[in-house]
Design a protein around this motif. Sequence first.
Motif, PDB file in Angstrom:
ATOM      1  N   TYR A  94      33.000  40.653  51.883  1.00  0.00           N
ATOM      2  CA  TYR A  94      33.187  41.969  51.266  1.00  0.00           C
ATOM      3  C   TYR A  94      34.632  42.019  50.772  1.00  0.00           C
ATOM      4  O   TYR A  94      35.434  41.115  51.053  1.00  0.00           O
ATOM      5  N   ILE A  95      34.951  43.076  50.019  1.00  0.00           N
ATOM      6  CA  ILE A  95      36.358  43.339  49.689  1.00  0.00           C
ATOM      7  C   ILE A  95      36.571  44.843  49.755  1.00  0.00           C
ATOM      8  O   ILE A  95      35.784  45.611  49.187  1.00  0.00           O
ATOM      9  N   ASP A  96      37.596  45.250  50.468  1.00  0.00           N
ATOM     10  CA  ASP A  96      37.943  46.667  50.528  1.00  0.00           C
ATOM     11  C   ASP A  96      38.406  47.115  49.130  1.00  0.00           C
ATOM     12  O   ASP A  96      39.183  46.418  48.465  1.00  0.00           O
ATOM     13  N   ALA A  97      37.912  48.277  48.695  1.00  0.00           N
ATOM     14  CA  ALA A  97      38.211  48.744  47.335  1.00  0.00           C
ATOM     15  C   ALA A  97      39.715  48.863  47.086  1.00  0.00           C
ATOM     16  O   ALA A  97      40.183  48.637  45.973  1.00  0.00           O
ATOM     17  N   ARG A  98      40.476  49.171  48.145  1.00  0.00           N
ATOM     18  CA  ARG A  98      41.935  49.290  47.966  1.00  0.00           C
ATOM     19  C   ARG A  98      42.555  47.925  47.679  1.00  0.00           C
ATOM     20  O   ARG A  98      43.495  47.804  46.895  1.00  0.00           O
ATOM     21  N   ASP A  99      42.010  46.877  48.299  1.00  0.00           N
ATOM     22  CA  ASP A  99      42.519  45.531  48.030  1.00  0.00           C
ATOM     23  C   ASP A  99      42.060  45.024  46.668  1.00  0.00           C
ATOM     24  O   ASP A  99      42.780  44.266  45.996  1.00  0.00           O
ATOM     25  N   ALA A 100      40.857  45.420  46.245  1.00  0.00           N
ATOM     26  CA  ALA A 100      40.407  45.069  44.894  1.00  0.00           C
ATOM     27  C   ALA A 100      41.342  45.715  43.866  1.00  0.00           C
ATOM     28  O   ALA A 100      41.697  45.107  42.848  1.00  0.00           O
ATOM     29  N   ALA A 101      41.763  46.957  44.152  1.00  0.00           N
ATOM     30  CA  ALA A 101      42.663  47.663  43.234  1.00  0.00           C
ATOM     31  C   ALA A 101      44.034  46.993  43.184  1.00  0.00           C
ATOM     32  O   ALA A 101      44.633  46.852  42.103  1.00  0.00           O
ATOM     33  N   SER A 102      44.537  46.551  44.337  1.00  0.00           N
ATOM     34  CA  SER A 102      45.862  45.894  44.312  1.00  0.00           C
ATOM     35  C   SER A 102      45.778  44.567  43.561  1.00  0.00           C
ATOM     36  O   SER A 102      46.743  44.167  42.886  1.00  0.00           O
ATOM     37  N   ALA A 103      44.628  43.895  43.639  1.00  0.00           N
ATOM     38  CA  ALA A 103      44.465  42.646  42.870  1.00  0.00           C
ATOM     39  C   ALA A 103      44.521  42.939  41.368  1.00  0.00           C
ATOM     40  O   ALA A 103      45.130  42.171  40.604  1.00  0.00           O
ATOM     41  N   CYS A 104      43.917  44.051  40.945  1.00  0.00           N
ATOM     42  CA  CYS A 104      43.979  44.423  39.520  1.00  0.00           C
ATOM     43  C   CYS A 104      45.431  44.652  39.100  1.00  0.00           C
ATOM     44  O   CYS A 104      45.871  44.170  38.044  1.00  0.00           O
ATOM     45  N   ARG A 105      46.175  45.383  39.929  1.00  0.00           N
ATOM     46  CA  ARG A 105      47.579  45.658  39.563  1.00  0.00           C
ATOM     47  C   ARG A 105      48.392  44.364  39.505  1.00  0.00           C
ATOM     48  O   ARG A 105      49.154  44.141  38.550  1.00  0.00           O
ATOM     49  N   LEU A 106      48.231  43.521  40.493  1.00  0.00           N
ATOM     50  CA  LEU A 106      49.014  42.279  40.503  1.00  0.00           C
ATOM     51  C   LEU A 106      48.605  41.352  39.352  1.00  0.00           C
ATOM     52  O   LEU A 106      49.437  40.598  38.839  1.00  0.00           O
ATOM     53  N   ALA A 107      47.334  41.426  38.932  1.00  0.00           N
ATOM     54  CA  ALA A 107      46.895  40.621  37.776  1.00  0.00           C
ATOM     55  C   ALA A 107      47.539  41.143  36.492  1.00  0.00           C
ATOM     56  O   ALA A 107      47.773  40.382  35.551  1.00  0.00           O
ATOM     57  N   LEU A 108      47.829  42.453  36.450  1.00  0.00           N
ATOM     58  CA  LEU A 108      48.567  42.997  35.303  1.00  0.00           C
ATOM     59  C   LEU A 108      50.014  42.539  35.327  1.00  0.00           C
ATOM     60  O   LEU A 108      50.627  42.313  34.286  1.00  0.00           O
ATOM     61  N   GLU A 109      50.566  42.431  36.534  1.00  0.00           N
ATOM     62  CA  GLU A 109      52.007  42.224  36.677  1.00  0.00           C
ATOM     63  C   GLU A 109      52.414  40.751  36.697  1.00  0.00           C
ATOM     64  O   GLU A 109      53.597  40.436  36.504  1.00  0.00           O
ATOM     65  N   ALA A 110      51.451  39.846  36.951  1.00  0.00           N
ATOM     66  CA  ALA A 110      51.793  38.417  37.029  1.00  0.00           C
ATOM     67  C   ALA A 110      52.370  37.944  35.691  1.00  0.00           C
ATOM     68  O   ALA A 110      51.870  38.312  34.620  1.00  0.00           O
TER      69      ALA A 110
END
Length: 292
Positions: free
Chosen positions: A200-216
């Motif tokens: 599974y993935i916690d929705a909050r961690d999925a959201a942080s992955a989206c932000r970090l993918a923007l910022e990389a």
Amino acid sequence: MSTKVCVTGSSGRLGPHVVAELAAHGYDVLAVDVAPAPPAVTDLDVATVRADLTDAAQAVDVLAGCDAVVHLANIPAPGLRPDGVTFTTNVTMNHAVFAAARTHGLRRVVWASSETTLGLPFVDPPWYAPVDEAHFPRAESTYALSKVVTEQVAATYARWTGVAHVGLRFSNVLGRDDYRRLFPAAWADPHARKWNLWSYIDARDAASACRLALEARDEQLGAGASAGAPNLVIAAADTCMTRPSAELLAEVFPGVELRRPVEGTTSLFAVDAARDLLGWEPAHTWRDTLEA
Ligand SMILES: NC(=O)c1ccc[n+]([C@@H]2O[C@H](COP(=O)([O-])OP(=O)(O)OC[C@H]3O[C@@H](n4cnc5c(N)ncnc54)[C@H](O)[C@@H]3O)[C@@H](O)[C@H]2O)c1
């Protein structure tokens, strides 16, 4: 001036978490969905637009003035709509959004791929475990096939534009309210959630992955065949089960090669690539909710 990010699918399960994560980090968010925005979005100070993103003209319209897009809108699972509708809707929509991003010269595209590209549901055993990015392509539904095809579309647009398109192969996205409803019932039956190796993935961690993918930075996003268009497994650090993962795997999928030791209830999905490329780590576990 803050970065303007369009979040599509902002009225769904994951979308509001991504909108909240980006707004909390100072982004200027445009929340786009064909459905009305829920209170979790309207309570935030973000602009909202209703649009059908299968329509290329609407996709071009909403991305005007944006710097980046986090594209989550799709039919999100097999079986919700007829198979052909799921495939054509998702592929049409994903192409429309990537093409619109190219039209406006957006600097980053982040989008929701899926763990289903890696062989879900595991009716047949996985080829090996922990499952990683190379356990691909193994679509078992037209939904998964729509994501496999979209990964190729993303790679092509990345090559045409020189803009990184980061696909996030999310595990089953769940929130705090889901854990009590879903997980205790699965503990007694190792077959109940074998379909995704108890992940599974916690929705909050999925959201942080989206932000970090923007910022990389572009240089972070890999070399070789996947340069500019990496597709990364995003899963929690643990399984939903209380029994050791290696024991579960041996019982339910005997003979599957375990390529590295898996301690305790550690996940049978590997997130090393997301850690290396994005600096992302899952921070949340169901245990914090159910054991609190
Ligand atoms: N939920 C999961 O477990 C999971 C796992 C892996 C990947 N994903 C992917 O993550 C993304 C988000 O999933 P979710 O669970 O939040 O799904 P969801 O269905 O809750 O949200 C998707 C949103 O997209 C919107 N949408 C659908 N068609 C649209 C269109 N034509 N134009 C504009 N908006 C449209 C819907 O109204 C909905 O609000 C999807 O791409 C899904 O495939 C989800």
